[in-house]
Structure formats: structure tokens, C-alpha cells
Design a protein around this motif. Sequence first.
Motif, PDB file in Angstrom:
ATOM      1  N   ARG A 153       1.031  -1.109   0.136  1.00 62.98           N
ATOM      2  CA  ARG A 153       0.008   0.168   0.019  1.00 62.98           C
ATOM      3  C   ARG A 153       0.839   1.329   0.005  1.00 62.98           C
ATOM      4  N   PRO A 154       0.327   2.413  -0.433  1.00 66.94           N
ATOM      5  CA  PRO A 154       1.123   3.620  -0.488  1.00 66.94           C
ATOM      6  C   PRO A 154       1.485   4.260   1.013  1.00 66.94           C
ATOM      7  N   ILE A 155       2.677   4.863   1.074  1.00 64.67           N
ATOM      8  CA  ILE A 155       3.154   5.439   2.313  1.00 64.67           C
ATOM      9  C   ILE A 155       2.178   6.334   2.879  1.00 64.67           C
ATOM     10  N   ASN A 156       2.250   6.306   4.267  1.00 61.95           N
ATOM     11  CA  ASN A 156       1.584   7.240   5.177  1.00 61.95           C
ATOM     12  C   ASN A 156       1.716   8.610   5.029  1.00 61.95           C
ATOM     13  N   ASN A 157       0.740   9.555   5.631  1.00 62.82           N
ATOM     14  CA  ASN A 157       0.819  10.775   5.811  1.00 62.82           C
ATOM     15  C   ASN A 157       1.173  11.947   4.805  1.00 62.82           C
ATOM     16  N   LEU A 158       0.885  11.185   3.522  1.00 63.42           N
ATOM     17  CA  LEU A 158       0.671  12.223   2.387  1.00 63.42           C
ATOM     18  C   LEU A 158      -0.367  12.097   1.508  1.00 63.42           C
ATOM     19  N   PRO A 159      -0.928  12.986   0.641  1.00 65.83           N
ATOM     20  CA  PRO A 159      -1.976  12.705  -0.037  1.00 65.83           C
ATOM     21  C   PRO A 159      -1.764  11.864  -1.136  1.00 65.83           C
ATOM     22  N   LEU A 160      -2.849  10.917  -1.320  1.00 66.98           N
ATOM     23  CA  LEU A 160      -2.833   9.765  -2.143  1.00 66.98           C
ATOM     24  C   LEU A 160      -3.211  10.189  -3.512  1.00 66.98           C
ATOM     25  N   ILE A 161      -2.548  10.232  -4.776  1.00 66.40           N
ATOM     26  CA  ILE A 161      -3.067  10.507  -5.910  1.00 66.40           C
ATOM     27  C   ILE A 161      -3.566   9.382  -6.687  1.00 66.40           C
ATOM     28  N   ARG A 162      -2.896   8.261  -6.691  1.00 63.50           N
ATOM     29  CA  ARG A 162      -3.594   7.128  -7.453  1.00 63.50           C
ATOM     30  C   ARG A 162      -2.582   5.748  -6.819  1.00 63.50           C
ATOM     31  N   ASP A 163      -3.575   4.832  -6.692  1.00 66.55           N
ATOM     32  CA  ASP A 163      -2.657   3.548  -6.410  1.00 66.55           C
ATOM     33  C   ASP A 163      -1.722   3.397  -5.402  1.00 66.55           C
ATOM     34  N   LEU A 164      -0.379   3.314  -5.906  1.00 60.16           N
ATOM     35  CA  LEU A 164       0.849   3.289  -4.856  1.00 60.16           C
ATOM     36  C   LEU A 164       1.380   4.627  -4.845  1.00 60.16           C
ATOM     37  N   VAL A 165       0.824   5.614  -5.486  1.00 57.04           N
ATOM     38  CA  VAL A 165       1.613   6.807  -5.814  1.00 57.04           C
ATOM     39  C   VAL A 165       0.968   8.043  -4.914  1.00 57.04           C
ATOM     40  N   THR A 166       1.997   8.618  -4.153  1.00 57.40           N
ATOM     41  CA  THR A 166       1.476   9.663  -2.960  1.00 57.40           C
ATOM     42  C   THR A 166       1.833  11.158  -3.733  1.00 57.40           C
TER      43      THR A 166
END
Lengths: 120, 296
Positions: free
Chosen positions: B112-125
Motif C-alpha cells: 500500500r502507499p506510504i502514510n501521511n501524504l495525499p494519495l494521487i493514485r494506487d501506490l503513488v502519493t
Amino acid sequence: MVRESTLMWIQYITGLGILVLGALHFASLTFLVQGGYPNALSYANVVYDRYEDPLWAAALEAFLALLSYHVFNGFRVLLLELNQGSGWTKAVNVTMALAAIAAFLYGTRTILVFHLGGAI
Amino acid sequence: MAASEQKQLEFKVPNLEGVEKPIKNVIFRVSRFDPDRDREPYYRDYEVPVYRFTTVLDGLLYIKYNLDPTLAVRYSCRMGVCGSCAMIVNGRERLACKTNVLSLNSNIVTVRPINNLPLIRDLVTDLRPFFEKHKKVMPYIIRDDIEAHQDREFLQSPAELNEYMMLTDCIKCGLCYSACPTTATDALFLGPQALAQAYRYTIDSRDAGAALRFDVVDDPHGVWRCHFAGACSAACPKGVDPAFAIQQLKKLLLYKRNAMKSRKPAPESEKVREGTSVEEVLKSMPKEWPSPPAPK
């Protein structure tokens, strides 16, 4: 505007002071009372014998001052981490400062009343 | 060459047939999110053949090229240098390219994507908040004479270099930022990466910017909000110890504030640097660097 490092430096110093004066305070309520442990937490022993003494009263007042700062500054830090914003920061800073002053004044009144031989 | 004649880039997954047989098939449970379609992220399973040396990034690229081309994953160097493929694998912050699937000892790999940053898409923050904080601490040498002495080096002893050497290994992957419990609750907290870099440049004997950086980090959401959980240091894939640097930064603020502010930066070398002069390099540089458009 006080620097955050100054506030935190006082936080650490008051923490150490609380460790010493807190230990003294609990000792004064238990094994340092006249008659030792059997008389521990006895209202008359603790209040009249101990806090009529100006030195003990001064120590308790100092403990109160350290606690008032340490507790409410710690609470301020927690609240600033839970929510952000300039309005919130200002509100938390002012509220915690007023709460610390209020707690200190109320505690001081209690210590003075005991010291002067009164009862609550 | 005309644009129409331009060759399309071809991405190929190495053909391993005949080289080695897959050891087993592993389920990749990948977090998916399309901002145009989904209200919140969900997991989708993919079966991936795993070889002795398959990394999590290899697995994700296998999915992208063979099973589901819509999977968005950010990567670049594939060798733990660029920090692009930072993600959470089986509950821990890791670089996908440095994580061998078999080393996870699991038949299910959750990504899953890293925490504490806005999610753009899938695994990309969206890493912009992270880099904004990095820029805020002025991660470069600051001194008045830096423009006047472009043709010489500033002197530094090996001992002075050792003081911050470990912190130069930071690849800005954002894993420490993701692991930090304070960042999770305090969006304005500078975060372990920025604070560690603030210390790295402040302690550098060539630098004279302590006063400027102290103003930034000595803030209600600055260095004092670190509770020394140590999650940042545990998460770092390059062995950097941001938790240590942050405690050292606190020490500088408490004990050495004035000494650091008035410290004289290291002198310059008498030897003029050989080769192309900095002026020439500066002249050949574009005035504005092209940058990719910001994600919507």
C-alpha cells in the motif's frame, strides 16, 4: 513571543523539580509525619503539623508552581499536535496559560489557609 | 526527427524462461485507488510468479505489464538509490526495489502507499508537502562569501566531515515521514527528514546559517514535537538515523544556540579549483529548469 525552546527548557527543568519536590511531598504525607506510617495521611498531622511550618509550606508552593507550568504546558503540546491552525494555536496558548494561573492561584489560596491555621 | 516518427518507448520485463524456474506463486494484495472512480482505496489480489531474486518492485511491474496495465507505481533506479518506490510492504515502510519477496516469508504480499501524504493514485502519493518541508529548513550551505569564492573549496577535516556524514545518505524517499507518529497527527510538524537535514547542514563546519535554520525548527510544530519514538530510524532503508539527529538538534538549541550562531565557517582553500569555472557552468545553465506539471 517566547521561543518554543525556552518553553520546553522550562518544561524539562520543572519535570526534574517535580521529581524532587513530588517525592518530598509524598514523603511528607506518609513516613515523615509525626509518628511515622501509622499516622500517614492523617489530616491533622499533615495539615497542621506540616504545613504550618513555613519551610514545608514554601516547598509545597514551589511544587504547585512547577506542576501548574508542567501540566498545562504539556497539555498545550498535546492539543497543538491534535489540531492545527493559527486560531487554534492562539486559543490553546491563551486557555492553557489562564488555566495554569487559575490552578496556581487556587492552590496558593489553599496552602495559605493551611499555613495560617485555617481549615478547608 | 518529426514527432510522428519518434519511436515509442518499449518496456520489457526480462524473459526468465530457461534461466530459472519460479520458486512459487505469491499473492500480491495491492492497494488500488482511482480518484475519478473510487471513493476510497481498496485491495486487489494478483498472482505473481516469484524467482529467487524477485523484488516487490519486480512483482508490481509483472502485474503492470502482464495482468493489469492500469496499476500506477512510481519507480526509477531499481537499485535503492532514487527513493521513488517507497511503499508499505506487509505493514512496514520499505523500498520496493530493495525488498526481496522471498525474504518476506509470506505467501501474501500486501502493498500500500506510504502514510501521511495525499494519495494521487494506487501506490503513488503526492510528495509535495514532504519536499516543501525539506526546502523550508534550507538544506544547503549558507554563508555570506559563497558567491565570491566560487573557484575554491572550503576546507573541512575528516573529523568535521564525520559529524554529519551518515546524514548525507538520505535519499528523500519519505519512508521516515511515513513512519513518524507525530507527522500522523500534526500536519505542520516538519518531520524527521527535514529536521535531520536541518541538523546536517547546521553542524557542517562550512555553514554559517544556524540562526536562519533555528528560526524554522524552533517553532511550535518544529523539533520539539519529536517524541523520540525512533520509528524514522527503524524505517530508513539507507541506515540514516534521523531520531539521533533530531535529539542532537535539540541539544544545539538548548546548549549551543549562541555558539552556533556566532560560529565562523570553515576558511576557503588557497588552491584554485581546476577545470571548468563555476561562472562558465552558471552561464550554460537554463534560467528556469523545466518541471513536470503538478498532479491534479
